[in-house]
Design an enzyme around this catalytic site. Structure first.
Site, PDB file in Angstrom:
ATOM      1  N   TYR A  90      38.940  31.515  20.443  1.00  0.00           N
ATOM      2  CA  TYR A  90      40.316  32.020  19.861  1.00  0.00           C
ATOM      3  C   TYR A  90      40.275  32.404  18.503  1.00  0.00           C
ATOM      4  O   TYR A  90      40.802  33.492  17.994  1.00  0.00           O
ATOM      5  CB  TYR A  90      41.433  31.113  20.248  1.00  0.00           C
ATOM      6  CG  TYR A  90      42.753  31.553  20.058  1.00  0.00           C
ATOM      7  CD1 TYR A  90      43.433  32.372  20.911  1.00  0.00           C
ATOM      8  CD2 TYR A  90      43.568  31.085  19.121  1.00  0.00           C
ATOM      9  CE1 TYR A  90      44.894  32.866  20.759  1.00  0.00           C
ATOM     10  CE2 TYR A  90      44.946  31.343  18.645  1.00  0.00           C
ATOM     11  CZ  TYR A  90      45.285  32.388  19.666  1.00  0.00           C
ATOM     12  OH  TYR A  90      46.823  32.627  19.462  1.00  0.00           O
ATOM     13  N   LYS A 131      40.789  36.152  16.623  1.00  0.00           N
ATOM     14  CA  LYS A 131      41.840  36.356  15.709  1.00  0.00           C
ATOM     15  C   LYS A 131      41.532  36.884  14.478  1.00  0.00           C
ATOM     16  O   LYS A 131      42.175  37.372  13.655  1.00  0.00           O
ATOM     17  CB  LYS A 131      42.988  35.152  15.729  1.00  0.00           C
ATOM     18  CG  LYS A 131      43.612  34.934  17.132  1.00  0.00           C
ATOM     19  CD  LYS A 131      44.305  36.368  17.535  1.00  0.00           C
ATOM     20  CE  LYS A 131      45.556  35.877  18.838  1.00  0.00           C
ATOM     21  NZ  LYS A 131      45.794  37.131  19.062  1.00  0.00           N
TER      22      LYS A 131
HETATM   23  N1  LIG Z   1      52.957  31.699  20.957  1.00  0.00           N
HETATM   24  C1  LIG Z   1      52.581  31.144  19.785  1.00  0.00           C
HETATM   25  O1  LIG Z   1      53.018  30.223  19.047  1.00  0.00           O
HETATM   26  C2  LIG Z   1      51.434  32.144  19.247  1.00  0.00           C
HETATM   27  C3  LIG Z   1      50.728  31.633  17.929  1.00  0.00           C
HETATM   28  C4  LIG Z   1      50.015  32.526  17.400  1.00  0.00           C
HETATM   29  C5  LIG Z   1      49.444  33.788  18.070  1.00  0.00           C
HETATM   30  N2  LIG Z   1      50.119  33.909  19.347  1.00  0.00           N
HETATM   31  C6  LIG Z   1      49.467  35.160  20.045  1.00  0.00           C
HETATM   32  O2  LIG Z   1      50.508  35.896  20.622  1.00  0.00           O
HETATM   33  C7  LIG Z   1      50.196  36.621  21.623  1.00  0.00           C
HETATM   34  C8  LIG Z   1      51.211  36.423  22.844  1.00  0.00           C
HETATM   35  O3  LIG Z   1      51.104  35.115  23.164  1.00  0.00           O
HETATM   36  P1  LIG Z   1      51.966  34.313  23.937  1.00  0.00           P
HETATM   37  O4  LIG Z   1      52.426  33.043  23.329  1.00  0.00           O
HETATM   38  O5  LIG Z   1      53.345  35.051  24.315  1.00  0.00           O
HETATM   39  O6  LIG Z   1      51.351  33.998  25.233  1.00  0.00           O
HETATM   40  P2  LIG Z   1      51.884  34.360  26.799  1.00  0.00           P
HETATM   41  O7  LIG Z   1      50.797  33.870  27.682  1.00  0.00           O
HETATM   42  O8  LIG Z   1      53.193  34.064  27.022  1.00  0.00           O
HETATM   43  O9  LIG Z   1      51.776  35.936  26.915  1.00  0.00           O
HETATM   44  C9  LIG Z   1      50.484  36.780  27.107  1.00  0.00           C
HETATM   45  C10 LIG Z   1      50.579  37.820  27.982  1.00  0.00           C
HETATM   46  O10 LIG Z   1      49.250  38.504  27.916  1.00  0.00           O
HETATM   47  C11 LIG Z   1      49.031  39.030  29.384  1.00  0.00           C
HETATM   48  N3  LIG Z   1      47.621  39.524  29.385  1.00  0.00           N
HETATM   49  C12 LIG Z   1      46.568  38.275  29.276  1.00  0.00           C
HETATM   50  N4  LIG Z   1      45.461  39.035  29.537  1.00  0.00           N
HETATM   51  C13 LIG Z   1      45.642  40.361  29.560  1.00  0.00           C
HETATM   52  C14 LIG Z   1      45.051  41.579  29.682  1.00  0.00           C
HETATM   53  N5  LIG Z   1      43.411  41.569  29.759  1.00  0.00           N
HETATM   54  N6  LIG Z   1      45.501  42.743  29.702  1.00  0.00           N
HETATM   55  C15 LIG Z   1      47.073  42.903  29.627  1.00  0.00           C
HETATM   56  N7  LIG Z   1      47.814  41.716  29.565  1.00  0.00           N
HETATM   57  C16 LIG Z   1      47.124  40.590  29.526  1.00  0.00           C
HETATM   58  C17 LIG Z   1      49.357  37.688  30.285  1.00  0.00           C
HETATM   59  O11 LIG Z   1      49.452  37.869  31.483  1.00  0.00           O
HETATM   60  C18 LIG Z   1      50.899  37.316  29.356  1.00  0.00           C
HETATM   61  O12 LIG Z   1      51.852  37.707  30.051  1.00  0.00           O
HETATM   62  C19 LIG Z   1      48.836  36.438  21.980  1.00  0.00           C
HETATM   63  O13 LIG Z   1      48.034  37.249  21.186  1.00  0.00           O
HETATM   64  C20 LIG Z   1      48.699  35.063  21.089  1.00  0.00           C
HETATM   65  O14 LIG Z   1      47.431  34.421  21.106  1.00  0.00           O
HETATM   66  C21 LIG Z   1      51.040  33.174  19.962  1.00  0.00           C
END
Ligand SMILES: NC(=O)c1ccc[n+]([C@@H]2O[C@H](COP(=O)([O-])OP(=O)(O)OC[C@H]3O[C@@H](n4cnc5c(N)ncnc54)[C@H](O)[C@@H]3O)[C@@H](O)[C@H]2O)c1
Length: 300
Positions: free
Chosen positions: A163, A167
């Site tokens: 990851y 990133k």
């Molecule tokens: N939640 C946090 O605090 C946090 C912190 C830092 C970064 N992020 C980043 O934010 C983004 C969203 O994360 P989240 O927390 O909402 O996660 P989440 O799991 O709730 O949502 C991610 C979505 O991406 C979809 N997905 C996965 N693989 C896919 C693909 N190949 N094609 C299309 N869709 C796909 C999934 O079905 C899911 O609905 C990610 O990139 C994550 O790394 C989140």
């Protein structure tokens, strides 16, 4: 409204943060392609169709949205996601590279498939979508890309080799695209968000209500702003979000120098390292609430 008449593609927008980005862009007037393949947290197949559900939410309040069910990780499929925007709404002005999965393991327990799947979704996925979207943006003479990164990639995080690699790579691509595309009226910025989603559920105790500062919706206003004409002067930046704040990350840059005319030999360098560069060693790891960091740089 900031985005009247604009067309946005938000990847991974069926759940979590991506859903909030899609709702916010739509509420500012953008027509939105809601991309999501509805996979589980580790990328496993499910029967769910969260993309269509989010489109229904947007349409219920008078917005315009269409789902796209292709995977960002596949180059040709990513082309179909972008084509959905052009076919349905005639353009692609805004791309939010957000789709993601996690497969956390320490390095010695991480197998090749875990590395490949996470890098393919986040890093290659962002490349795939941008590669297909940018020619349309260049032809239109305008565009906005927001890449979702993470402090895990900017500073490191235990158990996230795959990851963090993805990133950090997204941050690197953000800088490159910002340089390459500015002359075409396209800005490219990154956001390391924070929010209580299924991706962070294990960080909160079972059944514990996350604090209001972890509402995923708190991330979306910055994405809407960066996607707008009002942010035309903001390019190549890495933003963060924490508590009630948006933050700006400093770009990596040299903070100390050890100079010797003609260069160093290893033995002399070893003698002088601690009094020169060694006095400025940097902590790594995510900065935790209270300013604590997972400081490994000085660990013997
Ligand atoms: N939640 C946090 O605090 C946090 C912190 C830092 C970064 N992020 C980043 O934010 C983004 C969203 O994360 P989240 O927390 O909402 O996660 P989440 O799991 O709730 O949502 C991610 C979505 O991406 C979809 N997905 C996965 N693989 C896919 C693909 N190949 N094609 C299309 N869709 C796909 C999934 O079905 C899911 O609905 C990610 O990139 C994550 O790394 C989140």
């Amino acid at each position: 409204m900031l985005l009247e008449g604009r067309v946005a593609v938000v990847t991974g927008a069926g759940r979590g943060l991506g859903r909030e980005f899609a709702l916010a862009l739509a509420s500012e007037g953008a027509a939105v392609v809601v991309n999501d393949i509805g996979v589980g947290l580790r990328g496993e197949t499910t029967e769910e169709d969260p993309a269509s559900a989010v489109c229904a939410e947007i349409e219920a309040v008078g917005g315009r949205a269409v789902p796209a069910h292709d995977s960002v990780a596949d180059f040709e499929a990513a082309g179909r996601i972008v084509a959905t925007a052009v076919d349905a709404f005639g353009a692609v002005d805004i791309l939010v590279n957000n789709a993601g999965i996690v497969r956390d393991r320490t390095l010695v327990k991480m197998d090749e498939a875990d590395f490949d799947a996470v890098v393919a979704t986040h890093l290659k996925g962002a490349f795939n979508c941008a590669r297909h979207a940018v020619p349309h943006m260049k032809a239109a003479g305008r565009g906005r890309i927001v890449n979702i990164t993470s402090s895990a990639g900017l500073r490191g995080n235990f158990g996230q080799t795959n990851y963090a690699a993805a990133k950090a790579g997204i941050m690197g691509m953000t800088f490159v695209w910002a340089l390459e595309l500015a002359r075409s009226g396209i800005t490219v910025n990154a956001l390391a968000p924070a929010g209580a989603t299924r991706m962070t559920a294990s960080l909160h105790g079972d059944g514990d209500e996350p604090p209001p500062t972890l509402d995923p919706a708190l991330n979306a206003p910055l994405v809407a702003f960066l996607a707008s004409d009002r942010a035309a002067h903001v390019n190549g930046q890495v933003f963060g979000r924490t508590d009630w704040s948006f933050t700006l990350f400093q770009h990596p840059k040299p903070v100390a120098w050890m100079h010797r005319d003609g260069g160093w030999d290893a033995a002399t360098l070893a003698d002088q390292f601690d009094t020169m560069l060694g006095a400025h060693l940097q902590p790594v790891g995510m900065v935790m609430p209270g300013g604590l960091s997972q400081d490994a740089a000085r660990t013997p």
